[in-house]
Design a protein around this motif. Structure first.
Motif, mmCIF file in Angstrom:
data_model
loop_
_atom_site.group_PDB
_atom_site.id
_atom_site.type_symbol
_atom_site.label_atom_id
_atom_site.label_comp_id
_atom_site.label_asym_id
_atom_site.label_seq_id
_atom_site.Cartn_x
_atom_site.Cartn_y
_atom_site.Cartn_z
ATOM 1 N N VAL A 43 -2.052 36.163 -46.985
ATOM 2 C CA VAL A 43 -1.295 37.351 -47.368
ATOM 3 C C VAL A 43 -1.414 38.494 -46.293
ATOM 4 C CG1 VAL A 43 -1.720 39.329 -48.849
ATOM 5 C CG2 VAL A 43 -1.455 37.003 -49.990
ATOM 6 N N GLN A 44 -2.616 38.358 -45.715
ATOM 7 C CA GLN A 44 -2.956 39.171 -44.614
ATOM 8 C C GLN A 44 -2.053 38.972 -43.378
ATOM 9 O OE1 GLN A 44 -7.016 38.851 -43.787
ATOM 10 N NE2 GLN A 44 -7.724 40.442 -45.439
ATOM 11 N N TYR A 45 -1.866 37.688 -43.044
ATOM 12 C CA TYR A 45 -0.963 37.215 -41.941
ATOM 13 C C TYR A 45 0.509 37.671 -42.402
ATOM 14 C CZ TYR A 45 1.346 34.353 -39.009
ATOM 15 O OH TYR A 45 2.350 33.671 -37.746
ATOM 16 N N SER A 46 0.963 37.505 -43.231
ATOM 17 C CA SER A 46 2.428 37.767 -43.980
ATOM 18 C C SER A 46 2.594 39.104 -43.561
ATOM 19 C CB SER A 46 2.612 37.475 -45.040
ATOM 20 O OG SER A 46 2.436 36.085 -45.364
ATOM 21 N N GLN A 47 1.613 40.111 -44.188
ATOM 22 C CA GLN A 47 1.741 41.407 -43.933
ATOM 23 C C GLN A 47 1.685 42.133 -42.426
ATOM 24 O OE1 GLN A 47 -1.459 42.876 -46.496
ATOM 25 N NE2 GLN A 47 -0.479 42.893 -48.259
ATOM 26 N N LYS A 48 0.915 41.394 -41.929
ATOM 27 C CA LYS A 48 0.784 41.661 -40.298
ATOM 28 C C LYS A 48 2.175 41.505 -39.567
ATOM 29 C CE LYS A 48 -2.137 41.097 -36.476
ATOM 30 N NZ LYS A 48 -3.363 40.633 -35.904
ATOM 31 N N ARG A 52 4.916 43.642 -37.880
ATOM 32 C CA ARG A 52 5.476 43.570 -36.536
ATOM 33 C C ARG A 52 6.828 43.303 -36.291
ATOM 34 N NH1 ARG A 52 7.189 40.686 -32.772
ATOM 35 N NH2 ARG A 52 6.255 40.425 -30.645
ATOM 36 N N THR A 53 7.550 42.690 -37.280
ATOM 37 C CA THR A 53 9.007 42.547 -37.384
ATOM 38 C C THR A 53 9.565 43.696 -37.519
ATOM 39 O OG1 THR A 53 8.586 40.060 -38.115
ATOM 40 C CG2 THR A 53 10.837 41.174 -38.446
ATOM 41 N N ALA A 54 9.317 44.464 -38.509
ATOM 42 C CA ALA A 54 9.939 45.976 -38.804
ATOM 43 C C ALA A 54 9.832 46.832 -37.519
ATOM 44 C CB ALA A 54 9.077 46.553 -40.053
ATOM 45 N N ALA A 55 8.701 46.801 -36.906
ATOM 46 C CA ALA A 55 8.483 47.425 -35.582
ATOM 47 C C ALA A 55 9.341 47.218 -34.223
ATOM 48 C CB ALA A 55 7.131 47.337 -35.027
ATOM 49 N N TYR A 56 9.408 45.642 -34.363
ATOM 50 C CA TYR A 56 10.241 45.055 -33.436
ATOM 51 C C TYR A 56 11.896 45.555 -33.370
ATOM 52 C CZ TYR A 56 13.553 42.029 -30.604
ATOM 53 O OH TYR A 56 14.522 41.370 -29.758
ATOM 54 N N TYR A 57 12.401 45.376 -34.938
ATOM 55 C CA TYR A 57 13.604 45.794 -35.040
ATOM 56 C C TYR A 57 13.888 47.343 -35.125
ATOM 57 C CZ TYR A 57 15.074 41.241 -36.456
ATOM 58 O OH TYR A 57 15.304 39.798 -36.311
ATOM 59 N N LYS A 58 12.972 47.867 -35.325
ATOM 60 C CA LYS A 58 12.954 49.645 -35.054
ATOM 61 C C LYS A 58 13.212 49.766 -33.377
ATOM 62 C CE LYS A 58 10.930 53.979 -35.860
ATOM 63 N NZ LYS A 58 9.460 54.490 -36.252
ATOM 64 N N ALA A 59 12.365 49.083 -32.709
ATOM 65 C CA ALA A 59 12.632 49.347 -31.253
ATOM 66 C C ALA A 59 13.809 48.977 -30.651
ATOM 67 C CB ALA A 59 11.369 48.606 -30.681
ATOM 68 N N ASN A 60 14.158 47.569 -31.420
ATOM 69 C CA ASN A 60 15.774 47.158 -30.972
ATOM 70 C C ASN A 60 16.887 48.115 -31.200
ATOM 71 O OD1 ASN A 60 17.221 45.070 -30.163
ATOM 72 N ND2 ASN A 60 17.707 44.369 -32.125
ATOM 73 N N ALA A 104 24.246 48.427 -9.251
ATOM 74 C CA ALA A 104 22.746 48.641 -9.375
ATOM 75 C C ALA A 104 22.283 48.364 -10.863
ATOM 76 C CB ALA A 104 22.940 50.382 -9.707
ATOM 77 N N ASN A 105 20.880 48.333 -10.609
ATOM 78 C CA ASN A 105 20.175 47.650 -11.876
ATOM 79 C C ASN A 105 19.719 48.834 -12.512
ATOM 80 O OD1 ASN A 105 20.856 44.774 -11.594
ATOM 81 N ND2 ASN A 105 19.147 44.791 -9.760
ATOM 82 N N LEU A 106 19.532 48.819 -13.799
ATOM 83 C CA LEU A 106 18.976 49.845 -14.592
ATOM 84 C C LEU A 106 18.055 49.293 -15.455
ATOM 85 C CD1 LEU A 106 19.427 52.947 -15.465
ATOM 86 C CD2 LEU A 106 21.109 52.112 -17.026
ATOM 87 N N THR A 107 17.049 49.899 -15.554
ATOM 88 C CA THR A 107 15.976 49.300 -16.580
ATOM 89 C C THR A 107 15.431 50.408 -17.450
ATOM 90 O OG1 THR A 107 15.370 47.607 -14.980
ATOM 91 C CG2 THR A 107 13.777 48.004 -16.775
ATOM 92 N N TYR A 108 15.501 50.146 -18.882
ATOM 93 C CA TYR A 108 14.464 51.233 -19.519
ATOM 94 C C TYR A 108 13.770 50.282 -20.788
ATOM 95 C CZ TYR A 108 18.494 50.303 -23.123
ATOM 96 O OH TYR A 108 19.341 49.657 -23.843
ATOM 97 N N PHE A 109 12.781 50.957 -21.044
ATOM 98 C CA PHE A 109 11.766 50.408 -21.898
ATOM 99 C C PHE A 109 11.677 51.255 -23.411
ATOM 100 C CE2 PHE A 109 10.356 49.695 -17.637
ATOM 101 C CZ PHE A 109 9.833 48.377 -17.673
ATOM 102 N N VAL A 110 11.567 50.302 -24.425
ATOM 103 C CA VAL A 110 11.136 51.098 -25.776
ATOM 104 C C VAL A 110 9.993 50.564 -26.305
ATOM 105 C CG1 VAL A 110 12.414 51.312 -27.964
ATOM 106 C CG2 VAL A 110 13.724 51.399 -25.834
ATOM 107 N N ALA A 111 9.007 51.397 -26.593
ATOM 108 C CA ALA A 111 7.788 50.869 -27.209
ATOM 109 C C ALA A 111 8.058 50.432 -28.630
ATOM 110 C CB ALA A 111 6.724 52.247 -27.498
ATOM 111 N N ILE A 112 7.280 49.055 -28.758
ATOM 112 C CA ILE A 112 7.308 48.460 -30.279
ATOM 113 C C ILE A 112 6.067 48.911 -30.772
ATOM 114 C CG2 ILE A 112 7.018 46.133 -31.097
ATOM 115 C CD1 ILE A 112 8.762 44.902 -28.989
ATOM 116 N N ASP A 113 4.753 48.520 -30.080
ATOM 117 C CA ASP A 113 3.857 49.302 -30.589
ATOM 118 C C ASP A 113 2.791 49.814 -29.336
ATOM 119 O OD1 ASP A 113 2.821 46.816 -29.666
ATOM 120 O OD2 ASP A 113 2.598 45.903 -31.703
ATOM 121 N N GLU A 114 1.652 49.822 -29.773
ATOM 122 C CA GLU A 114 0.583 50.429 -28.514
ATOM 123 C C GLU A 114 0.502 49.158 -27.306
ATOM 124 O OE1 GLU A 114 -1.577 48.979 -31.788
ATOM 125 O OE2 GLU A 114 -0.507 50.658 -31.721
#
Length: 146
Positions: A43-48, A52-60, A104-114
């Motif tokens: 259960v703990q692993y599934s919640q974690k 993480r999946t929700a944070a990834y999709y928010k960053a995406n 030109a190459n353009l790079t940007y970053f979006v934070a997923i978590d810390e």
């Protein structure tokens, strides 16, 4: 003379069967505690993993929105150089150009978590067509989690 018969006791007496039942119950308790512990860890692993999946999709989604704003800049710019100047004004973007200013190459970053971020790298180039305006296009060369 009469012989007195001695009665023999069975080899397994009541004490031995009591010990066997106690051992079986003890084993069942141990296995049930181990199963409960395993279920709680799952259960703990599934919640974690769900967090993480929700944070990834928010960053995406944020990266997609940033890409849409870059796309809008590319379509409103008249020249490739003007487009690059507009993109350089944005502090969250890192822009690398080659010596001929053809691409030109353009790079940007979006934070997923810390600890993780989503890195997006675009290659910008100008398609100059005779007797027409130049179109500025891009291709996504990287969309990675780092």
């Amino acid at each position: 003379m009469t012989k007195v018969r001695k009665t023999s006791y069975p080899p397994i007496n009541i004490g031995t069967s009591f010990l066997l039942i106690t051992f079986i119950i003890l084993c069942m308790i141990i296995f049930s505690v181990l199963s409960l512990s395993s279920a709680l860890k799952d259960v703990q692993y599934s919640q974690k993993n769900a967090a993480r999946t929700a944070a990834y999709y928010k960053a995406n989604n944020q990266a997609e929105q940033q890409l849409a704003s870059i796309d809008a800049i590319l379509h409103t710019s008249d020249t490739f150089e003007a487009c690059l100047l507009q993109l350089e004004a944005n502090d969250s973007l890192t822009l690398y150009t080659d010596s001929t200013m053809a691409q030109a190459n353009l790079t940007y970053f979006v934070a997923i978590d810390e600890n993780e971020a989503l890195q997006v790298t675009l290659t910008l180039y100008s398609n100059e067509i005779e007797d027409s305006d130049a179109t500025i296009e891009y291709s996504i060369t990287a969309w990675n989690t780092i």
